[in-house]
Design a protein around this motif. Sequence first.
Motif, mmCIF file in Angstrom:
data_model
loop_
_atom_site.group_PDB
_atom_site.id
_atom_site.type_symbol
_atom_site.label_atom_id
_atom_site.label_comp_id
_atom_site.label_asym_id
_atom_site.label_seq_id
_atom_site.Cartn_x
_atom_site.Cartn_y
_atom_site.Cartn_z
ATOM 1 N N GLU A 1 11.027 22.339 32.220
ATOM 2 C CA GLU A 1 12.246 21.552 32.348
ATOM 3 C C GLU A 1 13.281 22.063 31.350
ATOM 4 O O GLU A 1 13.021 22.176 30.161
ATOM 5 N N VAL A 2 14.469 22.342 31.846
ATOM 6 C CA VAL A 2 15.549 22.817 30.989
ATOM 7 C C VAL A 2 16.148 21.652 30.214
ATOM 8 O O VAL A 2 16.504 20.628 30.795
ATOM 9 N N GLN A 3 16.231 21.821 28.907
ATOM 10 C CA GLN A 3 16.859 20.806 28.074
ATOM 11 C C GLN A 3 17.792 21.476 27.077
ATOM 12 O O GLN A 3 17.464 22.524 26.509
ATOM 13 N N SER A 25 15.570 24.433 25.286
ATOM 14 C CA SER A 25 14.146 24.415 25.625
ATOM 15 C C SER A 25 14.005 24.526 27.132
ATOM 16 O O SER A 25 14.906 24.174 27.880
ATOM 17 N N GLY A 26 12.876 25.048 27.558
ATOM 18 C CA GLY A 26 12.626 25.215 28.975
ATOM 19 C C GLY A 26 12.939 26.605 29.494
ATOM 20 O O GLY A 26 12.582 26.940 30.627
ATOM 21 N N ALA A 100 21.725 28.948 35.244
ATOM 22 C CA ALA A 100 20.348 29.167 35.670
ATOM 23 C C ALA A 100 20.111 30.570 36.191
ATOM 24 O O ALA A 100 18.967 30.955 36.452
ATOM 25 N N ASP A 114 24.949 25.258 35.396
ATOM 26 C CA ASP A 114 23.978 24.466 36.140
ATOM 27 C C ASP A 114 23.405 23.300 35.357
ATOM 28 O O ASP A 114 23.045 22.277 35.930
ATOM 29 N N TYR A 115 23.272 23.466 34.046
ATOM 30 C CA TYR A 115 22.644 22.436 33.219
ATOM 31 C C TYR A 115 23.581 22.077 32.069
ATOM 32 O O TYR A 115 24.136 22.953 31.416
#
Length: 126
Positions: A1-3, A25-26, A100, A114-115
């Motif tokens: 999981e991207v954080q 992270s991720g 991403a 993306d995040y």
Amino acid sequence: EVQLQASGGGLVQVGGSLRLACAISGFTFDDYTIGWFRQAPGKEREGVSCISGSDDSKYYAEFVKGRFTVTSDNYKNIVYLQMNNLKPEDTAVYYCAADALRGSTCLGGIYQMDYYGKGTLVTVSS
């Protein structure tokens, strides 16, 4: 999981400095791009800076050129935004974001990613 977690905001006087950190992270920063965005009260979110782990390219919006510097600590997987000579108009919530797409670059400037992580508030008092 991207954080993504931005930190380092605070209250500073005009002309002062702050260093923001974006803990990732991720995924490993080496192959991706991280952007810094900000949103002031009543205004739309705007791109501030960008750094690519894949080609080392960097980008700065005109309104921060010469004052802000983006760097990375690839070992710690953290991206920093050093902000110097702060102005009242720099007051905003600052966010870091990630693309991403592996191998992405900042050569074309900053773009929607993306995040997005939670932001950190920077307040510059006059």
